[in-house]
Design an enzyme around this catalytic site. Structure first.
Site, short mmCIF file in Angstrom:
data_model
loop_
_atom_site.label_atom_id
_atom_site.label_comp_id
_atom_site.label_asym_id
_atom_site.label_seq_id
_atom_site.Cartn_x
_atom_site.Cartn_y
_atom_site.Cartn_z
N GLY A 18 0.56 -1.66 0.51
CA GLY A 18 0.22 -0.31 -0.39
C GLY A 18 0.51 1.30 0.10
N SER A 54 -1.95 4.54 4.25
CA SER A 54 -3.54 3.83 3.20
C SER A 54 -4.18 2.89 4.06
CB SER A 54 -2.57 3.19 2.23
OG SER A 54 -1.94 1.75 2.56
N GLY A 55 -3.16 2.42 5.08
CA GLY A 55 -4.03 1.57 5.92
C GLY A 55 -3.60 0.00 6.25
N HIS A 115 3.16 3.93 16.27
CA HIS A 115 2.90 2.46 16.03
C HIS A 115 2.97 1.78 17.18
CE1 HIS A 115 3.43 2.58 12.07
NE2 HIS A 115 3.61 3.48 11.98
N ARG A 170 0.02 -0.86 19.57
CA ARG A 170 -0.32 -2.08 19.34
C ARG A 170 -0.81 -3.18 21.06
NH1 ARG A 170 4.87 -1.72 16.57
NH2 ARG A 170 6.37 -1.72 17.59
N GLU A 205 12.75 -4.81 17.52
CA GLU A 205 13.32 -4.59 17.15
C GLU A 205 15.09 -4.80 15.97
OE1 GLU A 205 13.78 -0.06 19.32
OE2 GLU A 205 11.17 -0.44 19.12
#
Length: 189
Positions: free
Chosen positions: A11, A15-16, A52, A56, A64
């Protein structure tokens, strides 16, 4: 039909695609591989990473990494692994190899390792990657390098994934889905 083992979610920016990828994490526990390298001098980037992380579920395990992405994907996992995102990973690898002004293919061994790890992954895997081939040809050499390398990576991953989706304006369009008789590492889908 059961869930595919390996899913690539493509995406554009905002855009999701990440939210859609996260919604596909149906097998617990969830291992979230974040590829964004922290940069304490970039406050906007630090806020993005923090946002982000805060969005979650707290019981998800976050790893990471940039340089050891293939190794982490290769490690057995009983639940779902989400990789977010491959464009950020590619940028980090190009930075580390100082490949922005070098010939194309400089990081080909690392790309090969990731594609192999995805192809051999036997647990649920959801990959997030930007789709960058729908715009004009970038003016800069580094922009063209990024677009070309990411386009090739996305194509190679689409070939080894069971399912490929394109997210546009928050809506997921199916580009590839497994046939009814597909046999995956988890059995017949």
């Amino acid at each position: 039909m059961g869930e595919p083992t390996r899913t690539l979610v493509l995406g554009g920016a905002r855009s999701g695609k990440s939210a859609h990828a996260e919604s596909r994490a149906t097998a617990e526990p969830v291992r979230y591989i974040a590829t964004g390298r922290r940069n304490p001098t970039d406050e906007d980037w630090q806020r993005r990473i923090a946002g982000h992380r805060a969005s979650r579920p707290t019981h998800w395990i976050t790893v990471e990494t940039v340089t050891s992405l293939a190794t982490v994907v290769s490690q057995p996992w009983e639940g779902t692994t989400i990789v977010d995102d491959l464009g950020t990973w590619l940028t980090g690898m190009l930075d580390d190899a100082q490949a922005w002004e070098r010939p194309r293919g400089t990081i080909a061994p690392a790309v090969d390792d990731v594609v192999t790890a995805v192809a051999q992954c036997s647990s649920a895997l959801v990959l997030v990657s930007p789709e960058v081939g729908l715009s004009v040809v970038p003016e800069s050499s580094s922009g063209r390098l990024f677009r070309d390398e990411l386009g090739l990576l996305n194509s190679r991953l689409a070939a080894v994934c069971d399912s490929v989706l394109l997210v546009v304006a928050g809506l997921a369009l199916t580009l590839k889905e497994p046939p009814a008789d597909l046999i995956t590492a988890k059995g017949t889908v």
